[in-house]
Write an enzyme that holds these catalytic residues in place. Structure first.
Site, short mmCIF file in Angstrom:
data_model
loop_
_atom_site.label_atom_id
_atom_site.label_comp_id
_atom_site.label_asym_id
_atom_site.label_seq_id
_atom_site.Cartn_x
_atom_site.Cartn_y
_atom_site.Cartn_z
N GLU A 106 -35.17 -38.51 -6.98
CA GLU A 106 -35.44 -38.01 -5.70
C GLU A 106 -34.96 -36.39 -5.95
O GLU A 106 -33.90 -36.04 -6.22
CB GLU A 106 -34.69 -38.32 -4.52
CG GLU A 106 -35.23 -39.61 -4.20
CD GLU A 106 -34.54 -40.12 -2.80
OE1 GLU A 106 -34.11 -39.47 -1.97
OE2 GLU A 106 -34.50 -41.34 -2.50
N GLU A 162 -29.22 -45.38 -3.06
CA GLU A 162 -28.14 -44.39 -2.81
C GLU A 162 -26.84 -45.25 -2.49
O GLU A 162 -26.53 -45.08 -1.17
CB GLU A 162 -28.45 -43.16 -1.81
CG GLU A 162 -29.38 -42.11 -2.62
CD GLU A 162 -29.84 -41.26 -1.25
OE1 GLU A 162 -29.49 -41.34 -0.16
OE2 GLU A 162 -30.41 -40.17 -1.78
#
Length: 573
Positions: free
Chosen positions: A496, A367
């Site tokens: 995710e 991320e």
């Protein structure tokens, strides 16, 4: 004639017919903040500040966007009593002419909070709205999220900035297809010339012929789409090799800092036996490097050992760099060091796993973002997004340069913070590559936030596929990924996703089956985030209250078999 030409008439219908369910009346103060696209002159719009946020008329937003990729038509569905917003994603045209609407000029007004039923491209969306003088006003950022354009605040100019990219590549229509298949005679001539010669045939697919000569081990060159198609359901071994720790610890200390045990081949087999044939192995590297970004050999050896557990089971494997934000920074002043870190880290990883099969793919970053920044979860700033594009490209170039299997291996690149927001998606650039069709875009999607991931007060326990608000929060992001990338030949993976255990098993089961099923329908595999925390959520609890676990990592037993069963029902071949 495009419906939008008749917008003035339609809009009168909208404000008169849309059911508005009053919740509370608040004070609306006329906003002096302008709106512009790029460096254009500010648009003359009607806007009000309500509770610290600017709200704009839908008609004005249509006017502003009329000559961009993100222009839209608006219609009224009397049967559903709903506003229908439809985008065609066609190149900007000069024939769009939406007349401006007279501004609402009250300095102060009473605003009634409302819920306007709105569908965007066929999917119901939830937009914050207020009614002022019989007209509906929406937040620009909400409209940006729903319509796929970016929104930022220009502090210096005190201006709302709409971010427009070149736009997605439009999907050819039925009318377009014959144009692409014209001139058959030259094609026939070429076939006649090469038909007697069998050796030149690989020139039609240059990436395939060199493979057998340069690859090592049991490697078959497959496309990104083929890798994605091979994943039924994915699973994250979270909070394990990715735990954030200080330097100088032993390998075992680094691996068990956030969990109770080390990863075992028995646990990997239990996950695979449950039906998960995709495994994501998050790894944080900055805790095991020196000043020159050289990775400790014993840490690399342990990562390889865990990867081998999955290799033995023929699983689709994703290996990444995870909590490495301190060495992969995205502001201009840090980019020189970030480039060095990307090259050194990925040279070593790529070389270590160069002889592995095509089932192993590399994910450049997890991320990528600036932790604690104002726009951390809103797509970042334009500076950060542009610099991430550069680092994504550098990751691809670095892996390809190691040669052998890595010259053809499928690679994964994320958007800013792996976000599906309009800003993150709008400025994202797919890297150029030396071999076609080997790149996947990754996103993370915990939605609705209050149900799936919120760890402070304000969370909710309930979710239902029969509630349009619940499903709309999920579908808006799934559809954005699908329209922007998948429909244009670029595979996507949600690497995710998951929901916190709030003693709400039935709702979580319903969510899992819906989420995994809808994503699969659009060709997007999902990887459940498991952090080995299976107990009931409590504010301030372990792992920040993030209780995503569905397996017991020490024993391999299922802690929430109902959720696993729902995932398998949704992803059944």
């Amino acid at each position: 004639m495009r419906k939008i030409f008749a917008f003035t008439i339609i809009f009168a219908m909208l404000v008169g017919l849309v059911p508005v369910f009053a919740v509370a009346d608040v004070l609306a103060v006329r906003s002096t903040h302008g709106v512009r696209i790029g460096l254009s002159e500010p648009a003359n719009v009607s806007a009000y500040n309500i509770g610290g946020n600017n709200f704009f008329m839908l008609r004005d937003v249509a006017y502003i966007l009329q000559n961009t990729w993100y222009r839209f038509d608006v219609d009224w569905d009397a049967e559903r009593s709903a506003i229908l917003i439809t985008q065609d994603f066609q190149p900007p045209g000069e024939n769009i002419a939406i007349p401006p609407v007279p501004a609402v000029v009250y300095e102060q007004a009473t605003a009634t909070q409302s819920t306007a039923i709105v569908y965007v491209n066929g999917t119901r969306v939830n937009l914050r709205a207020y009614t002022i003088a019989d007209r509906n006003f929406f937040m620009m950022r909400d409209l940006g999220d729903a319509l796929n354009f970016g929104v930022e605040w220009d502090e210096e100019a005190q201006m709302v900035q709409i971010i427009i990219t070149g736009g997605p590549t439009p999907v050819p229509s039925q009318e377009d297809e014959p144009e692409q298949q014209e001139e058959p005679e030259p094609e026939d001539e070429i076939e006649t010339e090469i038909e007697p010669e069998t050796e030149p045939e690989p020139e039609t697919e240059p990436e395939q012929e060199p493979v057998t000569a340069n690859l090592t081990g049991d490697f078959t060159s497959i496309t990104a789409q083929e890798w994605v198609d091979g994943v039924r359901a994915g699973f994250n071994i979270g909070n394990q090799l990715d735990a954030r720790t200080g330097t100088g610890q032993t390998v075992r200390q680094m691996e068990t800092a956030w969990v109770r045990t080390t990863v075992s081949p028995q646990f990997m087999a239990a996950v695979n036996d449950a039906g998960f044939n995709g495994i994501r192995i998050p790894v944080t590297w900055q805790k095991a490097i020196d000043a020159n970004f050289t990775i400790r050999p014993e840490w690399m050896a342990r990562v390889r050992e865990v990867v081998n557990y999955a290799v033995a089971l023929d699983m689709h494997i994703m290996l990444n760099t995870h909590h490495d934000d301190e060495i992969f920074r995205l502001h201009d002043q840090h980019m020189e060091d970030s480039r060095r870190a990307v090259v050194r880290i990925w040279e070593q990883i790529a070389e270590e796993f160069a002889d592995y099969s095509e089932l192993l793919v590399f994910q450049g970053f997890n991320e990528p973002r600036t932790r604690g920044s104002a726009a951390e979860w809103r797509g970042g700033t334009q500076e950060e997004r542009i610099n991430l594009n550069e680092l994504n490209q550098l990751f691809v170039d670095t892996v390809r340069a190691t040669g052998g299997n890595n010259a053809y291996r499928v690679l994964i690149v994320p958007t800013y913070a792996a976000s599906a927001t309009a800003a993150a998606v709008g400025d994202f650039a797919v890297p150029t590559d030396t071999v076609p069709d080997r790149l996947i875009v990754s996103m993370h999607h915990y939605s609705p936030w209050t149900f799936a991931l919120q760890t402070d007060h304000g969370y909710v326990r309930e979710w239902s596929r029969d509630n349009d608000r619940d499903t709309g929060a999920i579908m808006s992001y799934i559809n954005r990924a699908y329209r922007t990338f998948v429909q244009n030949g670029i595979p996507v993976v949600f690497s995710e996703a998951g929901t916190i255990n709030r003693n709400n098993l039935a709702a979580r089961v319903d969510w899992a089956e819906f989420y995994f099923g809808e994503s699969r329908e659009r060709g997007i595999p999902v990887f459940w985030w498991d952090n080995d925390q299976s107990g009931e959520f409590r504010v301030g609890g372990g792992g920040g209250g993030e209780t995503f676990g569905i397996f017991d990592r020490a024993t391999g037993n299922k802690t929430h078999p109902e959720i696993i069963a729902a995932i398998m029902r949704a992803t059944a071949p």
